[in-house]
Enzyme design. Structure first.
Site, PDB file in Angstrom:
ATOM      1  CB  CYS A  92     -76.439  42.973  89.710  1.00 32.84           C
ATOM      2  SG  CYS A  92     -74.886  44.086  89.523  1.00 32.84           S
ATOM      3  CD  GLU A 123     -77.839  37.357  94.097  1.00 29.47           C
ATOM      4  OE1 GLU A 123     -78.911  38.299  94.060  1.00 29.47           O
ATOM      5  OE2 GLU A 123     -76.766  37.596  93.393  1.00 29.47           O
TER       6      GLU A 123
END
EC number: 5.3.3.2
Length: 251
Positions: free
Chosen positions: A102, A164
């Site tokens: 990630c 995000e």
């Protein structure tokens, strides 16, 4: 949809903040430049990783939002998913289990390009090498299958957090891995039932984005991946291309 009201330069929001207590390498990485986007994932600028991850910039009225990705790497032979446990040196969400990799595409040549998610795919290849030692030559951009995007906000502690638009990428590229100890403290291949058991074990902690993706998307996609094995009995992320969409799912 209107863009966040940011007063440039965004770095003024970090004045006076000392990072002396944190790992030196992780502090250095906090100066990388993330891509700022509005809620429709339209890029409009850049800011340091440090700036983007401070809750004082994430919370209203600043609402700073950046682009990210999450890679899910499955073993072709049996469809097991590679998990990583984030190193304790990490500034955000240390010591937590999460998906394979990630991170963020950076505001650099090659990773800002949006057509066919090419910038995000290049960033995913770069970070798989950085975090897990997977050579970029084995994960070219077309080795990833893009599925969707999620928009989420999650605090890590009182100071840091995430906000995000996260691109979800699947891969079934055969590869070996060696974790970077400054990034990863453990790795594990798990089957779907094994991951479900991990979620039920209260001694395990997981990153918030991984829990959200698992709750709403992962297990359904995983079922399809296993059901669409090729003639060799192997799973292939490319078999899921018809499941991709252009949405941004607000979580």
């Amino acid at each position: 949809m209107s863009m966040p009201n940011i007063v440039p330069p965004a770095e003024v929001r970090t004045e006076g903040l000392s990072l002396e207590e944190y790992d030196e390498e992780q502090v250095r990485l906090m100066e990388e430049r993330c891509i700022l986007v509005n809620p429709d994932d339209v890029a409009y600028g850049e800011a340091s990783k440090k700036t983007c991850h401070l809750m004082s910039n994430i919370n209203a009225p600043k609402d700073l939002l950046h682009r990210a990705f999450s890679v899910f790497l499955f073993r072709p032979s049996d469809g097991a998913l590679l998990l990583q446990r984030r190193a304790d040196e990490k500034i955000t969400f240390p010591g937590m289990w999460t998906n394979t990799c990630c991170s963020h595409p950076l505001s650099i040549k090659g990773e800002v390009k949006e057509e066919n998610q090419i910038g995000v795919r290049r960033a995913a290849s770069r970070k798989l090498e950085h975090e897990l030692g997977v050579p970029t030559s084995s994960t070219p951009p077309d080795s990833f299958t893009y599925l969707t995007r999620i928009h989420y906000l999650a605090p890590s502690d009182g100071l840091w957090g995430e906000h995000e638009i996260d691109y979800i990428l699947f891969s079934t590229t055969p590869t070996e891995h060696t974790g970077n100890p400054n990034e990863v403290s453990d790795t594990r291949y798990v089957t779907k039932p094994e991951l479900q058991a991990m979620f039920e074990d209260e001694s395990n902690s997981f990153t918030p984005w991984f829990k959200l993706i698992a709750r709403d998307f992962l297990f359904g996609w995983w079922d399809q991946l296993l059901a669409r094995r090729n003639e060799k009995g192997e799973v292939d992320a490319k078999s899921l291309e018809d499941l991709s969409d252009n949405k941004v799912w607000k979580m």
